[in-house]
Design a protein around this motif. Structure first.
Motif, PDB file in Angstrom:
ATOM      1  N   GLN B  66      59.382  39.485  48.834  1.00  0.00           N
ATOM      2  CA  GLN B  66      58.679  40.750  49.071  1.00  0.00           C
ATOM      3  C   GLN B  66      57.789  41.127  47.903  1.00  0.00           C
ATOM      4  O   GLN B  66      56.703  41.658  48.078  1.00  0.00           O
ATOM      5  N   VAL B  69      54.528  39.267  48.288  1.00  0.00           N
ATOM      6  CA  VAL B  69      53.560  39.723  49.298  1.00  0.00           C
ATOM      7  C   VAL B  69      53.143  41.168  49.102  1.00  0.00           C
ATOM      8  O   VAL B  69      52.077  41.559  49.561  1.00  0.00           O
ATOM      9  N   SER B  70      53.960  41.975  48.442  1.00  0.00           N
ATOM     10  CA  SER B  70      53.568  43.382  48.288  1.00  0.00           C
ATOM     11  C   SER B  70      52.917  43.650  46.937  1.00  0.00           C
ATOM     12  O   SER B  70      52.292  44.684  46.739  1.00  0.00           O
ATOM     13  N   PHE B  72      54.467  44.250  44.168  1.00  0.00           N
ATOM     14  CA  PHE B  72      55.320  45.042  43.285  1.00  0.00           C
ATOM     15  C   PHE B  72      56.755  44.591  43.392  1.00  0.00           C
ATOM     16  O   PHE B  72      57.271  44.407  44.482  1.00  0.00           O
ATOM     17  N   PHE B 204      48.012  46.795  30.767  1.00  0.00           N
ATOM     18  CA  PHE B 204      48.570  48.089  30.394  1.00  0.00           C
ATOM     19  C   PHE B 204      49.750  48.427  31.303  1.00  0.00           C
ATOM     20  O   PHE B 204      49.674  48.250  32.503  1.00  0.00           O
TER      21      PHE B 204
END
Lengths: 395, 235
Positions: B66, B69-70, B72, B204
């Motif tokens: 996940q 694909v996301s 995060f 950052f």
């Protein structure tokens, strides 16, 4: 505090009803959503800028000018104006004209854009994206504040003796927010000018944007615009509201699960770990109050309510629920908790008052056409005589 | 050579195992455990204390996918990344699938920040059902950690079923542990990372220990930062 909605004008097949809006329908529906937002008392309607299907808003100022004529109170804005692939001269002209016809009910949020081919379509190199955004805004800032501009930079041909017309309404430019979610350099620019800082607050975990917002606040204070608590911060977000929480989730689920951007994610995980808010009005209120806990007092909260193939009837209902059940409570709660001396977001009226006090605002009146379609060395009757326009020579 | 003497760290050294083994018990994990224990023993002989924690990738498999694909990491993957960020040394162990490192292992590495393991001492290990793929460690794992700018110890560990009863494997484990302990003892990874940090690209708000998160971390003298403060882009 300002509460409103933003749209990116996307079209996708409705996974429940099966209908795909045509571009004509989508444009008409966006206008309807904006006018409904005005009717229910929301403060802001913002539209994004895209240059390819499945999006329709390639010309935000055209669309917003039309909406300005149809609305009374709502402030118009963008989410976001592309600061990289547009000529800053055209941005200056188009948005100043919009500011006039909207009678000051305008500000704009500028950003780099996230669609790769737009750069080459407009003759730009995506690897220069940050530098482009920075240089272009520096020029826009000057075009709106100096009657005559001589300018050289890296990404646009030089300007000699250029006056951007019309001058901003009352000679006060629209307030600018810098939309950024990745780079400290953009946050630095926002802080340097004392402009606002907007994080779209979608598609990412809770508080993902907090380090950059905190960075902007500190640098805002560093540049002397106020304390870091007084910096101008805005957040986006996505919500879907129904009277009963389980109805909201049930109704929204097929739209979430069928939208490509959310592939691989579960709605429940997404609701738990990101700012996405699906539930009853009270749940939305409670969740937005946690945004304040994380980011401090802020000035603008926008929700996206009409994307992901939601039929327009549903989007309009979302606008009503926001305007009648959620925002009035949030307004009260946010006002009650706001620290003293934290300002509201600037408006045209507040910026005019800041600049002129009780005096009448400047109304630029051009000097006449001297025969070559130009006003000569001094474009306005009250332009600074020490600043003369020297035009480029035609060979 | 300036460095942070390890005994001035005032905390135990942190060894972190990353294992992509999926069986219970897992020979991939066993190989890493033995290397970790050998390293701990050597450090203890010199009066240096160390702790070992393990990141098992199998329970994170769906979250890792996940995250890819996301864009995060979820909570558990984020926690694993943060543990790696704090590691003084890493022991990376993967099974060999289809003549290569396991997809699960590579997927996890794919979601790490590029600067997470700069100059971090790493011991590379793999297990397989046959000795035919012994080169996977030097030919596939080593270049992967080269991309991450890690400090990989010279001796690669590899175990096929017939190796487990062989004292030669134990000797190799001790040899690689000696290399890892040597890098840890001198603090050379920490020294390189801290002195050369600005020469690497960073994001950052990233997960690396030295990541820019606050104003104090940021270099305001760059061209872009000067442009942000009203300057000019210099071609």
């Amino acid at each position: 505090m300002q509460f409103g909605i933003f749209t990116v004008g996307d079209i996708a097949p409705d996974p429940v009803g099966g209908h795909t809006q045509s571009e004509a329908e989508r444009i008409s529906n966006m206008v309807g959503v904006a006018t409904r937002a005005d009717e229910v008392g929301l403060d802001v309607f913002a539209v994004g800028e895209h240059h390819n299907p499945p999006f329709v808003p390639s010309s935000p100022t055209t669309l917003l000018a039309h909406i300005a004529a149809l609305t009374k109170n709502i402030m118009l804005s963008t989410s976001v104006t592309l600061m990289t692939t547009n000529d800053p001269v055209k941005i200056a002209e188009d948005y100043a004209m919009l500011q006039h016809v909207a009678k000051g009910r305008l500000d704009l949020m500028v950003g780099r854009g996230n669609t790769v081919p737009v750069y080459p379509w407009f003759g730009k190199d995506i690897r220069q994206g940050v530098a482009l955004a920075l240089e272009n805004y520096n020029l826009l800032h000057r075009l709106w504040r100096e009657d005559v501009v001589d300018w050289e930079g890296e990404f646009r041909t030089p300007l000699q003796g250029f006056t951007s017309t019309p001058r901003p309404l009352d000679d006060v430019p629209p307030f600018v927010w810098h939309g950024s979610i990745r780079t400290p350099e953009i946050a630095e620019q926002a802080a340097y000018y004392g402009n606002g800082y907007f994080a779209n607050h979608i598609l990412a975990p809770h508080l993902h944007f907090k380090p950059l917002v905190d960075f902007y606040r500190e640098r805002f204070e560093h540049y002397g615009h106020g304390t870091k608590e007084q910096a101008i911060v805005g957040l986006g977000g996505q919500s879907f509201i129904a009277k009963r929480s389980q109805d909201a989730i049930r109704t929204f689920r097929p739209y979430f699960e069928n939208y490509p951007v959310f592939r691989g994610s579960s709605l429940d995980d997404y609701m738990a770990s990101t700012p996405l808010t699906v539930g009853s009005p009270q749940e939305v209120i409670d969740k937005v109050m946690t945004f304040r806990d994380g980011f401090g007092d802020y000035q603008r909260q926008l929700f996206t309510v009409d994307s992901m193939a939601l039929p327009v009837e549903m989007a309009l209902e979302q606008v009503e629920l926001l305007g009648t059940e959620v925002v009035p409570v949030l307004r009260r709660e946010m006002d009650a908790r706001r620290a003293p001396r934290v300002p509201e977001a600037p408006t045209h009226a507040s910026l005019v008052a800041d600049k002129y006090g009780t005096s009448a605002p400047r109304q630029p009146r051009p000097n006449p056409n001297r025969g070559d379609n130009l006003s000569g060395a001094s474009p306005y009757q009250d332009s600074d005589p020490a600043v003369e326009a020297h035009f480029p020579l035609a060979v | 050579m300036s460095h942070v003497p390890v005994d001035s760290l005032e905390r135990p050294l942190r060894l972190v195992i990353v294992s992509a083994g999926v069986s219970e018990p897992s020979s991939t994990r066993l190989l890493a455990d033995r290397a970790a224990q050998a390293t701990l023993d050597l450090l203890r002989e010199e009066g240096l204390s160390a702790s070992v924690t393990a990141i098992e990738l199998a329970p994170l498999a769906t979250e890792i996918a996940q995250a890819i694909v996301s864009g995060f990491p979820g909570r558990k993957v984020q926690s694993a990344i943060e543990r790696l960020a704090e590691a003084d040394a890493v022991i990376a162990s993967t099974p060999v699938y289809k003549a290569g490192v396991s997809g699960l292992f590579k997927s996890f590495v794919d979601v790490l920040d590029n600067d997470l393991l700069i100059a971090t001492p790493v011991l590379l290990a793999a297990t397989a059902g046959t000795a035919r793929h012994a080169m996977v460690v030097d030919e596939q794992l080593r270049p992967l950690f080269a991309f991450l700018r890690a400090l990989s110890v010279p001796t690669a560990l590899f175990a096929a079923p017939e190796d487990w009863g062989d004292s030669a494997l134990s000797a190799r484990i001790r040899r690689s542990a000696n290399e890892l302990a040597g890098l840890l003892r001198n603090g050379v990874g920490r020294s390189i990372g801290e002195s050369g940090w600005s020469g690497y690209q960073h994001q950052f708000g990233g997960n690396a220990e030295g990541a820019e998160r606050r104003v104090g971390d940021v270099d305001f003298t760059t061209d872009l930062m000067q442009l942000a403060a009203g300057g000019r882009a210099i071609p």
